[in-house]
Motif scaffolding. Structure first.
Motif, PDB file in Angstrom:
ATOM      1  N   ARG A  66       0.824  -1.210   0.000  1.00  0.00           N
ATOM      2  CA  ARG A  66       0.000   0.000   0.000  1.00  0.00           C
ATOM      3  C   ARG A  66       0.864   1.269   0.000  1.00  0.00           C
ATOM      4  O   ARG A  66       0.642   2.194  -0.784  1.00  0.00           O
ATOM      5  CB  ARG A  66      -0.922   0.013   1.222  1.00  0.00           C
ATOM      6  CG  ARG A  66      -2.004  -1.070   1.187  1.00  0.00           C
ATOM      7  CD  ARG A  66      -2.727  -1.116   2.531  1.00  0.00           C
ATOM      8  NE  ARG A  66      -3.695  -2.196   2.591  1.00  0.00           N
ATOM      9  CZ  ARG A  66      -4.965  -2.089   2.228  1.00  0.00           C
ATOM     10  NH1 ARG A  66      -5.435  -0.946   1.770  1.00  0.00           N
ATOM     11  NH2 ARG A  66      -5.783  -3.121   2.316  1.00  0.00           N
ATOM     12  N   LEU A  67       1.846   1.321   0.901  1.00  0.00           N
ATOM     13  CA  LEU A  67       2.686   2.513   1.007  1.00  0.00           C
ATOM     14  C   LEU A  67       3.502   2.743  -0.265  1.00  0.00           C
ATOM     15  O   LEU A  67       3.590   3.867  -0.772  1.00  0.00           O
ATOM     16  CB  LEU A  67       3.620   2.394   2.212  1.00  0.00           C
ATOM     17  CG  LEU A  67       2.989   2.538   3.601  1.00  0.00           C
ATOM     18  CD1 LEU A  67       4.018   2.242   4.689  1.00  0.00           C
ATOM     19  CD2 LEU A  67       2.408   3.936   3.790  1.00  0.00           C
ATOM     20  N   SER A  68       4.096   1.681  -0.794  1.00  0.00           N
ATOM     21  CA  SER A  68       4.926   1.810  -1.993  1.00  0.00           C
ATOM     22  C   SER A  68       4.073   2.170  -3.203  1.00  0.00           C
ATOM     23  O   SER A  68       4.506   2.933  -4.079  1.00  0.00           O
ATOM     24  CB  SER A  68       5.696   0.513  -2.257  1.00  0.00           C
ATOM     25  OG  SER A  68       4.800  -0.566  -2.498  1.00  0.00           O
ATOM     26  N   GLY A  69       2.857   1.613  -3.261  1.00  0.00           N
ATOM     27  CA  GLY A  69       1.953   1.945  -4.366  1.00  0.00           C
ATOM     28  C   GLY A  69       1.578   3.414  -4.370  1.00  0.00           C
ATOM     29  O   GLY A  69       1.549   4.061  -5.427  1.00  0.00           O
ATOM     30  N   TRP A  70       1.324   3.951  -3.178  1.00  0.00           N
ATOM     31  CA  TRP A  70       0.983   5.377  -3.074  1.00  0.00           C
ATOM     32  C   TRP A  70       2.167   6.253  -3.478  1.00  0.00           C
ATOM     33  O   TRP A  70       2.017   7.222  -4.234  1.00  0.00           O
ATOM     34  CB  TRP A  70       0.559   5.701  -1.641  1.00  0.00           C
ATOM     35  CG  TRP A  70       0.247   7.156  -1.454  1.00  0.00           C
ATOM     36  CD1 TRP A  70      -0.911   7.805  -1.777  1.00  0.00           C
ATOM     37  CD2 TRP A  70       1.127   8.161  -0.918  1.00  0.00           C
ATOM     38  NE1 TRP A  70      -0.817   9.146  -1.476  1.00  0.00           N
ATOM     39  CE2 TRP A  70       0.413   9.395  -0.949  1.00  0.00           C
ATOM     40  CE3 TRP A  70       2.415   8.132  -0.413  1.00  0.00           C
ATOM     41  CZ2 TRP A  70       0.973  10.578  -0.486  1.00  0.00           C
ATOM     42  CZ3 TRP A  70       2.984   9.317   0.038  1.00  0.00           C
ATOM     43  CH2 TRP A  70       2.263  10.515  -0.005  1.00  0.00           C
ATOM     44  N   LEU A  71       3.367   5.899  -3.009  1.00  0.00           N
ATOM     45  CA  LEU A  71       4.557   6.685  -3.346  1.00  0.00           C
ATOM     46  C   LEU A  71       4.863   6.613  -4.841  1.00  0.00           C
ATOM     47  O   LEU A  71       5.219   7.621  -5.458  1.00  0.00           O
ATOM     48  CB  LEU A  71       5.761   6.173  -2.547  1.00  0.00           C
ATOM     49  CG  LEU A  71       5.809   6.551  -1.065  1.00  0.00           C
ATOM     50  CD1 LEU A  71       6.946   5.807  -0.375  1.00  0.00           C
ATOM     51  CD2 LEU A  71       5.975   8.049  -0.893  1.00  0.00           C
ATOM     52  N   ALA A  72       4.717   5.432  -5.422  1.00  0.00           N
ATOM     53  CA  ALA A  72       4.989   5.269  -6.851  1.00  0.00           C
ATOM     54  C   ALA A  72       4.005   6.082  -7.684  1.00  0.00           C
ATOM     55  O   ALA A  72       4.389   6.724  -8.675  1.00  0.00           O
ATOM     56  CB  ALA A  72       4.924   3.796  -7.232  1.00  0.00           C
ATOM     57  N   GLY A  73       2.737   6.064  -7.282  1.00  0.00           N
ATOM     58  CA  GLY A  73       1.738   6.840  -8.003  1.00  0.00           C
ATOM     59  C   GLY A  73       1.993   8.326  -7.929  1.00  0.00           C
ATOM     60  O   GLY A  73       1.750   9.066  -8.897  1.00  0.00           O
ATOM     61  N   ALA A  74       2.529   8.768  -6.775  1.00  0.00           N
ATOM     62  CA  ALA A  74       2.777  10.201  -6.584  1.00  0.00           C
ATOM     63  C   ALA A  74       4.039  10.687  -7.283  1.00  0.00           C
ATOM     64  O   ALA A  74       4.158  11.866  -7.620  1.00  0.00           O
ATOM     65  CB  ALA A  74       2.870  10.515  -5.093  1.00  0.00           C
ATOM     66  N   SER A  75       4.986   9.787  -7.525  1.00  0.00           N
ATOM     67  CA  SER A  75       6.281  10.220  -8.072  1.00  0.00           C
ATOM     68  C   SER A  75       6.568   9.678  -9.463  1.00  0.00           C
ATOM     69  O   SER A  75       7.616   9.983 -10.037  1.00  0.00           O
ATOM     70  CB  SER A  75       7.419   9.792  -7.129  1.00  0.00           C
ATOM     71  OG  SER A  75       7.365   8.400  -6.878  1.00  0.00           O
ATOM     72  N   ALA A  76       5.665   8.854 -10.010  1.00  0.00           N
ATOM     73  CA  ALA A  76       5.894   8.303 -11.346  1.00  0.00           C
ATOM     74  C   ALA A  76       5.897   9.429 -12.385  1.00  0.00           C
ATOM     75  O   ALA A  76       5.219  10.431 -12.236  1.00  0.00           O
ATOM     76  CB  ALA A  76       4.808   7.287 -11.698  1.00  0.00           C
TER      77      ALA A  76
END
Length: 299
Positions: A66-76
């Motif tokens: 969950r945490l990595s998915g949110w960070l990836a979505g925000a910084s992709a």
């Protein structure tokens, strides 16, 4: 991600084998080996404890996913900027030096008609021998160099406290892009008595965090949905090490456990070297094979 996350945890654990092997090269000197093996295996104990805590949390709640998915979505969509450029340059420079030498060694070993398996085994033995030879030589040099101003500077960077030690380990590892290199260099420092286990412990944990820069740089080479997934996997690696540090160092009853385990094991291994051999093969070979066999049989 369900497959990648446990694999990243295992990779984090497996990379600690290098400094454990390095410490075995000091087995001839009892007191030096006791200090060096403790400094090496504190990394093992920390990562084992980190997996024991975070893997159940991941299986139950999908914490890292969950945490990595949110960070990836925000910084992709980014390209890594100046940070990626700088560290990629450093990595390319190091590769430009070592890759021709590595290719030369392989060319010398690959004799016509020699099976690939035999060539691989020869390269493994040669690689381990060179690691032990170089690290022992570094240990001898450190004993000479660790005096005066040089000793004061290194103690200020590593030995001042946990926060300084973690930051130093992370910075050095980001520069060389290899936690194995950083922690393997720390082992002779501990073996020579220049640093205590209490001082080396945070330094190796910082190396855990610093090594994640490699995956982050690699992730920026991808674009689109592949880029987002690659970025998420790299964030998993980063979050795993950061959360493990925060949990284990943040909870007073967990913080000393890796150090206590490493001290007990090193004391026994100094008296009977078989403990060190059993630990090395047990943790890095037998345990993984048993887990693979168990999961294959159950699932």
């Amino acid at each position: 991600m369900e497959v990648a996350i446990p694999m990243l945890m295992g990779a984090n654990m497996g990379t600690t084998m290098t400094n454990t092997i390095v410490s075995l090269g000091m087995a001839r000197q009892k007191d030096v080996f006791r200090r060096a093996f403790a400094a090496a295996t504190v990394h093992d104990f920390f990562n084992l404890l980190a997996v024991a805590i975070l893997l159940p949390l991941e299986l139950m709640f999908g914490l890292l996913d969950r945490l990595s998915g949110w960070l990836a979505g925000a910084s992709a969509g980014g390209d890594g900027g100046i940070v990626s450029t700088v560290f990629t340059f450093i990595g390319d420079t190091i590769s430009a030096v070592i890759e021709p030498l590595a290719a030369l060694v392989v060319a010398l070993v690959e004799l016509p008609g020699l099976p690939d398996v035999v060539t691989g085994l020869v390269l493994i033995v040669l690689g381990i021998s060179l690691i032990l030879l170089v690290i022992n030589k570094i240990g001898q040099l450190l004993k000479v160099l660790m005096v005066g101003r040089a000793k004061e500077v290194l103690h200020a960077a590593i030995g001042r406290g946990p926060v300084t030690g973690i930051a130093s380990g992370a910075m050095v590892t980001m520069m060389v892009q290899s936690s194995s290199t950083t922690t393997s260099l720390a082992v002779p420092l501990a073996g020579s008595g220049a640093f205590s286990l209490k001082q080396i412990y945070p330094f190796t944990i910082g190396a855990n965090i610093g090594t994640t820069i490699t995956a982050l740089i690699a992730a920026f080479a991808f674009t689109g949905i592949e880029g987002e997934k690659a970025l998420q996997a790299s964030f998993v690696h980063l979050l795993f090490n950061v959360l493990a540090t925060l949990i284990i160092f943040g909870l007073p009853f967990l913080r000393p456990l890796p150090r206590i385990g490493a001290t007990i094991l090193a004391d026994r291994s100094a008296e009977r070297k078989m403990y060190a051999v059993v630990w090395t093969f047990g943790v890095f070979l037998v345990l993984p094979l048993l887990l693979i066999a168990l999961t294959t049989w159950v699932f």
